[in-house]
Scaffold this motif. Structure first.
Motif, mmCIF file in Angstrom:
data_model
loop_
_atom_site.group_PDB
_atom_site.id
_atom_site.type_symbol
_atom_site.label_atom_id
_atom_site.label_comp_id
_atom_site.label_asym_id
_atom_site.label_seq_id
_atom_site.Cartn_x
_atom_site.Cartn_y
_atom_site.Cartn_z
ATOM 1 N N PHE A 45 0.807 -1.211 0.000
ATOM 2 C CA PHE A 45 0.000 0.000 0.000
ATOM 3 C C PHE A 45 0.845 1.269 0.000
ATOM 4 C CE2 PHE A 45 -3.553 -2.686 0.913
ATOM 5 C CZ PHE A 45 -4.672 -1.954 0.542
ATOM 6 N N ILE A 46 2.143 1.153 0.237
ATOM 7 C CA ILE A 46 2.986 2.340 0.310
ATOM 8 C C ILE A 46 3.137 2.959 -1.072
ATOM 9 C CG2 ILE A 46 5.277 3.238 0.907
ATOM 10 C CD1 ILE A 46 5.550 0.929 2.853
ATOM 11 N N GLY A 47 2.741 4.231 -1.202
ATOM 12 C CA GLY A 47 2.886 4.948 -2.460
ATOM 13 C C GLY A 47 4.028 5.940 -2.385
ATOM 14 N N PRO A 48 4.282 6.666 -3.465
ATOM 15 C CA PRO A 48 5.390 7.631 -3.483
ATOM 16 C C PRO A 48 5.216 8.784 -2.509
ATOM 17 C CG PRO A 48 4.000 7.861 -5.445
ATOM 18 C CD PRO A 48 3.563 6.611 -4.743
ATOM 19 N N ASP A 49 3.975 9.017 -2.066
ATOM 20 C CA ASP A 49 3.715 10.100 -1.122
ATOM 21 C C ASP A 49 3.624 9.603 0.317
ATOM 22 O OD1 ASP A 49 1.481 8.620 -1.616
ATOM 23 O OD2 ASP A 49 0.133 10.312 -1.996
ATOM 24 N N MET A 50 4.150 8.369 0.554
ATOM 25 C CA MET A 50 4.080 7.768 1.875
ATOM 26 C C MET A 50 5.429 7.177 2.256
ATOM 27 S SD MET A 50 0.446 5.876 1.204
ATOM 28 C CE MET A 50 0.174 5.259 2.859
ATOM 29 N N GLN A 51 5.582 6.840 3.524
ATOM 30 C CA GLN A 51 6.793 6.180 4.000
ATOM 31 C C GLN A 51 6.421 5.090 4.991
ATOM 32 O OE1 GLN A 51 9.242 8.195 6.956
ATOM 33 N NE2 GLN A 51 7.744 9.881 7.083
ATOM 34 N N ALA A 52 7.268 4.062 5.036
ATOM 35 C CA ALA A 52 7.139 3.024 6.055
ATOM 36 C C ALA A 52 8.001 3.425 7.239
ATOM 37 C CB ALA A 52 7.588 1.679 5.496
ATOM 38 N N LEU A 53 7.423 3.426 8.414
ATOM 39 C CA LEU A 53 8.134 3.844 9.616
ATOM 40 C C LEU A 53 8.917 2.673 10.198
ATOM 41 C CD1 LEU A 53 5.199 5.828 11.251
ATOM 42 C CD2 LEU A 53 7.111 6.778 9.955
ATOM 43 N N ARG A 54 10.092 2.971 10.693
ATOM 44 C CA ARG A 54 10.871 1.929 11.349
ATOM 45 C C ARG A 54 10.154 1.490 12.616
ATOM 46 N NH1 ARG A 54 15.722 1.515 8.864
ATOM 47 N NH2 ARG A 54 16.501 3.346 7.741
ATOM 48 N N ALA A 55 10.559 0.355 13.158
ATOM 49 C CA ALA A 55 9.849 -0.200 14.300
ATOM 50 C C ALA A 55 10.729 -0.303 15.542
ATOM 51 C CB ALA A 55 9.298 -1.580 13.943
ATOM 52 N N PRO A 56 11.026 0.845 16.170
ATOM 53 C CA PRO A 56 11.621 0.777 17.501
ATOM 54 C C PRO A 56 10.518 0.526 18.519
ATOM 55 C CG PRO A 56 11.357 3.057 16.872
ATOM 56 C CD PRO A 56 10.883 2.219 15.698
#
Length: 292
Positions: A236-247
């Motif tokens: 679902f991640i598009g060019p206007d989105m980011q996946a957040l790291r998981a701390p």
């Protein structure tokens, strides 16, 4: 001048390498050894008198000639499959198919278009929506088959796709861990909603419902617009989105599974071609890891 004939086995190996990005993965797709696939690529390049891949110890990329060949090779293989299927396995009928919004939103239209080209005698009535709605329609006899997110309480259907769930936000999102997490949610009951809340509660991270949307399309738009954070499959991640790291503040998430339900019904002869197509096609698909 007579041009050489292109062998289907060579083109099949070439497409597999191009789509999977390597000889080892391509070998699994075509059911040959890695060395056999490598030999087929060498033979293809020798036949054409052109290199189709640039190879280094760390990368494998298409040459300009390889990029040109890839589109045509796909069409040649598709026409071959269409010709053989139309003679040996003619499929005629109407299939009422429900497809969840969870399932590969960026690639699904092209996949279904290709499926229809391969099975021109099969009329498809397509319905999209949330998994729970489509499964209810299937159970009431309104649909012949459904591609839906696996229900953790009901073990049914064939798993056709597994995907990592990720925390995602707009491309310019800057988390503030001093404040509760702003969540973009679907109404309950919803597996994504439950996963989000359970994961944040496990690390005692406070949250609030910044936005509630009625569809995954609405969720995606709200997140891309900067209204908050959500959990969806990586596709679902598009060019206007980011996946957040998981701390600790963004705890690790499980995989999600997509199933195809309907093989056990009387219309199984119409569903079976779809199962075969999806199994073969999805074997070549991959998505990048979380990057932000």
């Amino acid at each position: 001048m007579r041009f050489p004939d292109l062998e289907l086995d060579l083109l099949r190996a070439f497409v597999a390498v191009a789509e999977t990005g390597g000889f080892t993965a391509a070998a699994e797709v075509v059911g040959r050894s890695q060395s056999a696939v490598s030999q087929k690529i060498l033979k293809l390049e020798e036949l054409l008198g052109r290199r189709v891949f640039e190879r280094t110890s760390r990368s494998l990329t298409l040459t300009r000639e390889g990029e040109t060949l890839l589109g045509m090779a796909r069409r040649i293989l598709e026409l071959n499959e269409l010709a053989v299927r139309s003679l040996l396995e003619p499929t005629v009928g109407s299939l009422r198919l429900g497809v969840s919004e969870d399932f590969m939103p960026n690639l699904l239209p092209g996949m279904l278009a290709r499926f229809q080209r391969l099975y021109p005698g099969l009329h498809m009535e397509l319905r999209t929506g949330l998994s729970c709605e489509l499964l209810a329609a299937y159970d009431s006899g309104q649909l012949d088959a459904v591609i839906a997110k696996k229900d953790g309480t009901a073990q049914r259907g064939r798993v056709i796709w597994r995907e990592q769930l990720v925390w995602m936000a707009s491309a310019d999102y800057q988390p503030d861990f001093e404040r509760p997490a702003p969540l973009v949610l679907l109404p309950a009951p919803c597996t994504y909603r439950e996963v989000m809340i359970k994961a944040l509660d496990a690390v005692r991270r406070p949250w609030f419902a910044a936005c509630t949307a009625s569809s995954l399309t609405g969720i995606r738009a709200a997140v891309a617009g900067g209204l908050g954070v959500t959990v969806l499959g990586r596709s679902f991640i598009g060019p206007d989105m980011q996946a957040l790291r998981a701390p600790d503040h963004w705890p690790a998430l499980p995989m999600t599974e997509v199933v195809l339900v309907g093989e056990e019904r009387a219309e199984a002869d119409l569903v079976r071609p779809l199962v075969t197509f999806l199994t073969e096609t999805l074997a070549t698909q991959a998505f990048p890891s979380a990057v932000a």
